[in-house]
Design an enzyme around this catalytic site. Sequence first.
Site, PDB file in Angstrom:
ATOM      1  N   ASP A  38       0.826  -1.242   0.101  1.00  0.00           N
ATOM      2  CA  ASP A  38       0.051  -0.068   0.078  1.00  0.00           C
ATOM      3  C   ASP A  38       0.791   1.301   0.014  1.00  0.00           C
ATOM      4  O   ASP A  38       0.357   2.665   0.119  1.00  0.00           O
ATOM      5  CB  ASP A  38      -1.001   0.068   1.148  1.00  0.00           C
ATOM      6  CG  ASP A  38      -0.436   0.004   2.632  1.00  0.00           C
ATOM      7  OD1 ASP A  38       0.993  -0.222   2.378  1.00  0.00           O
ATOM      8  OD2 ASP A  38      -0.766   0.018   3.515  1.00  0.00           O
ATOM      9  N   GLY A  39       2.275   1.197  -0.021  1.00  0.00           N
ATOM     10  CA  GLY A  39       3.068   2.354  -0.186  1.00  0.00           C
ATOM     11  C   GLY A  39       3.619   2.621   1.070  1.00  0.00           C
ATOM     12  O   GLY A  39       4.599   3.572   1.269  1.00  0.00           O
ATOM     13  N   GLU A  40       3.187   2.069   2.242  1.00  0.00           N
ATOM     14  CA  GLU A  40       3.880   2.311   3.462  1.00  0.00           C
ATOM     15  C   GLU A  40       5.414   2.009   3.524  1.00  0.00           C
ATOM     16  O   GLU A  40       5.686   0.927   3.006  1.00  0.00           O
ATOM     17  CB  GLU A  40       3.181   1.636   4.442  1.00  0.00           C
ATOM     18  CG  GLU A  40       2.025   2.378   4.918  1.00  0.00           C
ATOM     19  CD  GLU A  40       1.312   1.489   6.259  1.00  0.00           C
ATOM     20  OE1 GLU A  40       1.707   0.570   6.704  1.00  0.00           O
ATOM     21  OE2 GLU A  40      -0.089   1.785   6.370  1.00  0.00           O
ATOM     22  N   ARG A  97       9.481  27.087   1.855  1.00  0.00           N
ATOM     23  CA  ARG A  97       8.941  28.261   1.034  1.00  0.00           C
ATOM     24  C   ARG A  97       8.161  28.855   1.861  1.00  0.00           C
ATOM     25  O   ARG A  97       7.728  29.961   1.879  1.00  0.00           O
ATOM     26  CB  ARG A  97       8.202  27.786  -0.278  1.00  0.00           C
ATOM     27  CG  ARG A  97       9.319  27.626  -1.202  1.00  0.00           C
ATOM     28  CD  ARG A  97       8.599  27.062  -2.525  1.00  0.00           C
ATOM     29  NE  ARG A  97       9.530  26.560  -3.604  1.00  0.00           N
ATOM     30  CZ  ARG A  97       9.932  25.357  -3.607  1.00  0.00           C
ATOM     31  NH1 ARG A  97       9.524  24.481  -2.788  1.00  0.00           N
ATOM     32  NH2 ARG A  97      10.757  24.952  -4.742  1.00  0.00           N
ATOM     33  N   ASP A 172      17.329  39.124  -8.493  1.00  0.00           N
ATOM     34  CA  ASP A 172      16.032  39.683  -7.905  1.00  0.00           C
ATOM     35  C   ASP A 172      16.427  40.701  -6.853  1.00  0.00           C
ATOM     36  O   ASP A 172      17.559  40.127  -6.278  1.00  0.00           O
ATOM     37  CB  ASP A 172      14.759  38.861  -7.558  1.00  0.00           C
ATOM     38  CG  ASP A 172      15.003  37.733  -6.576  1.00  0.00           C
ATOM     39  OD1 ASP A 172      15.739  37.895  -5.691  1.00  0.00           O
ATOM     40  OD2 ASP A 172      14.763  36.679  -7.028  1.00  0.00           O
ATOM     41  N   LYS A 195      13.051  42.842 -10.599  1.00  0.00           N
ATOM     42  CA  LYS A 195      11.692  41.830 -11.062  1.00  0.00           C
ATOM     43  C   LYS A 195      10.507  42.335 -10.225  1.00  0.00           C
ATOM     44  O   LYS A 195      10.570  42.574  -9.111  1.00  0.00           O
ATOM     45  CB  LYS A 195      12.237  40.302 -10.455  1.00  0.00           C
ATOM     46  CG  LYS A 195      10.967  39.185 -10.568  1.00  0.00           C
ATOM     47  CD  LYS A 195      11.582  38.015 -10.394  1.00  0.00           C
ATOM     48  CE  LYS A 195      11.511  37.778  -8.853  1.00  0.00           C
ATOM     49  NZ  LYS A 195      11.443  36.047  -8.492  1.00  0.00           N
TER      50      LYS A 195
END
EC number: 2.7.6.1
Length: 315
Positions: A38-40, A97, A172, A195
Amino acid sequence: MYDHLTLLSGRAHPQLAGEIAEYLGIRLASVELSNFPDGEISLKLNQNVRGRDVFIVQPTSPPVNDNLMELLILMDACRRASAERITAVIPYFGYARQDRKDSGRVPITSKLVANLINEAGADRVLAMDLHAAQIQGFFDTPVDHLYAAPILDRYFRSLNIPDKDLVVVSPDEGSIKRTLQHNNNIGGTLAIVDKRRKNAIETQQANIIGGPIEGKVALLFDDMISTGGSIVGAVNVVKEHGAKEIYVGASHAVFCGPAIKLLSEAPIKEIVVTNSLPIPDQDKLSNLRTISIAPLLGEAIRRIHRNESVSHLFD
């Protein structure tokens, strides 16, 4: 010297971990990593880490969620196996970010991820060129923050570009501080690309502050190249203002979305990046040069293990 040091790696960047082990003159610890249907993530340490000083090398590179979860599970396994100290070595820190609330009803994901890393068992964090320096304060444990700038600057100085022919360009206004440091170390004049954001998804780059640019060799620096839009936009402006040759330097080659197409079509003589993230063969441009950070990370690990100053690396 390393009787109590254990170095292990997840699947994000085993090549870098192997280079660090070679620098230190030790072997990587054996770890079984696989996935359930299941991806675990399934994990088992094949080496005793009780009472050891453990360093886990795992950039949270794409696929970010998988590699972050694998880092957390590796730390949990080491903590439950009674490691004396666990240091998360994160050459590239994802989820950086969103480091503040710049509008209503948004998360601060870098703080969330820092909390997860602390809670999973990290006693220290070793990172390189965080997207925002204040992320160090999001951790409740010590953070050793390394910089790739000296490595990149050493390479560009080796090109022996005459000082009168060189201009160091900030892509920038937000990158001015970083660019000034490169300018002080390499030489040449300084210029800034103006910018301006047109809307939520578009930016406009048209003007150059400082210079001159015409007939010069231009060096542009950024902390990461993600989709390539910002750096390629700045490159095009610099070219339009008459630059003879253009080089680009960056710490992290994320290279997602249209990055490869944009970079391959841009008038860039050479793109110089570190190997903080693995670069798939299909993303290796003909003008791409990769510089290894393994000696830098290896020396930092050696100093942390021996309780020596890491800041002396940049004196």
